[in-house]
Write an enzyme that holds these catalytic residues in place. Sequence first.
Site, PDB file in Angstrom:
ATOM      1  N   HIS A   1      -7.623  -5.782   0.029  1.00 40.37           N
ATOM      2  CA  HIS A   1      -6.426  -5.060   0.480  1.00 40.37           C
ATOM      3  C   HIS A   1      -5.641  -5.757   1.596  1.00 40.37           C
ATOM      4  O   HIS A   1      -4.416  -5.759   1.585  1.00 40.37           O
ATOM      5  CB  HIS A   1      -6.830  -3.653   0.938  1.00 40.37           C
TER       6      HIS A   1
ATOM      7  N   SER B   1       0.818  -1.209   0.000  1.00 39.29           N
ATOM      8  CA  SER B   1       0.000   0.000   0.000  1.00 39.29           C
ATOM      9  C   SER B   1       0.859   1.271   0.000  1.00 39.29           C
ATOM     10  O   SER B   1       1.646   1.468  -0.919  1.00 39.29           O
ATOM     11  CB  SER B   1      -0.927  -0.059   1.226  1.00 39.29           C
TER      12      SER B   1
ATOM     13  N   ASP C   1      -9.856  -5.253  -4.328  1.00 38.31           N
ATOM     14  CA  ASP C   1      -9.195  -4.233  -3.515  1.00 38.31           C
ATOM     15  C   ASP C   1      -9.678  -2.846  -3.932  1.00 38.31           C
ATOM     16  O   ASP C   1      -9.354  -2.376  -5.018  1.00 38.31           O
ATOM     17  CB  ASP C   1      -7.674  -4.343  -3.716  1.00 38.31           C
TER      18      ASP C   1
END
Length: 378
Positions: free
Chosen positions: A353, A154, A320
């Site tokens: 995610h 991320s 995601d």
Amino acid sequence: MARAVLRWAETRVQLLVDGICAISVTPHGYKCEEHELQTDDGYILNMQRIPEGRAGGSMGGQKKQPVLIQHDGITGFMNSPEQNLPMILADNGFDVWISNNRGTQFSRKHVSLDPAPPEYWDWSWVELVTYDLPAVFGFVFNHTGQKIHYIGHSLGSLIALTSFSEGHQADQGKSATFLCPIAYLSHLKTKLVLLAAKAFVGDILKMFGMAEFNPKGPEVAAFLKILCANPGLNCYDLVSEISGKNCCLNSSTIGFFLQHEPQSTATKNLVHLAQNGVINKYDYGRDGNLKHYGQAKPAVYNISNIPRDLPIFISHGGLDPLSDVEDVGLLLDLLKLHDVSKLSVQFLKSYAHLDFIMAVNANGFVYNQIVQFFRNQH
Ligand SMILES: *[C@@H]1O[C@H](CO)[C@@H](O)[C@H](O)[C@H]1NC(C)=O
Ligand SMILES: *[C@@H]1O[C@H](CO)[C@@H](O)[C@H](O)[C@H]1NC(C)=O
Ligand SMILES: *[C@@H]1O[C@H](CO)[C@@H](O)[C@H](O)[C@H]1NC(C)=O
């Protein structure tokens, strides 16, 4: 349930006292070292090192290759050693380093500032690129004398993509793995995050000031309450509302996760992320930009400048909402001139995610592939 919550709360306090190594790593039979290092702007960051696997040290006389993992420190240790990325890497003969960004619970010291005043929180991801990343790379490089395999999840991918594109760490990086990369954030799919982002580009700084954004604090709770009044949001399941429908988290560890995550960051960092239609320096508005940069618009980072021979492995998921498929497409487009033999992309249709760092089956789907990718670089 109450007992479990109490146990988690106790673990949380214990973690802050004893650190990640003592609570989450050494009990599983690994050596683990706690390190502290200082950035050029005075922040003191905390790192963990797992120098070898459970079986011990020797690699037939060969030096172990260092791996630097940048995600929220504790998230990599939610499952069993056979399921946790840092431990899998250690057991496969790598020298594993885990860094914790400024402002997170393990990296809240500064040479002169307390974490309370606004000055401590006057930063966005640009400072992570300018100060934190060079400090941790330099530290690991100095300790090991070897080029580093980098893994970012991320935000950890955004800062490395930016840094590499500016030509930094070129002499210290051996390869880069980006899990759920975020670069452009123009197709965010979760309504809650979209609403928050809208508030962030609006006048959120008036509400929070230049301050800590602590997801567990009362100010954020009040902010969420306002957002959650919007129809169509399921704020009873905030994890899914924000990170997507994760397929494969272990429901018996999620409580522990929620005790620790998400971590605090600077409100300014979130405002900056909400600006990421293009990847540029923090946008202060015309007047502010003139004052800060001497030009009306902030400089744009050109991700296409990443050295084309840097081995890159990207893994992203179909569910995601943060590292959205279309946005990853835009990122891949920027990398279209990358040496094709140096770029591998993996797409996992059913992953969201958090699956990439915490799924019970990420070992089989992602981590073994990372180990293989490293081995291919000799
Ligand atoms: C790495 O070592 C060099 C040479 O000893 C030193 O100048 C530099 O400050 C060190 N960097 C870090 C990040 O420790
Ligand atoms: C989930 O966590 C529990 C408790 O740590 C463990 O006993 C169980 O094996 C885990 N499940 C999976 C699928 O890994
Ligand atoms: C970005 O870098 C690439 C490769 O170096 C170059 O071809 C391109 O023109 C640059 N784009 C901009 C907007 O400067």
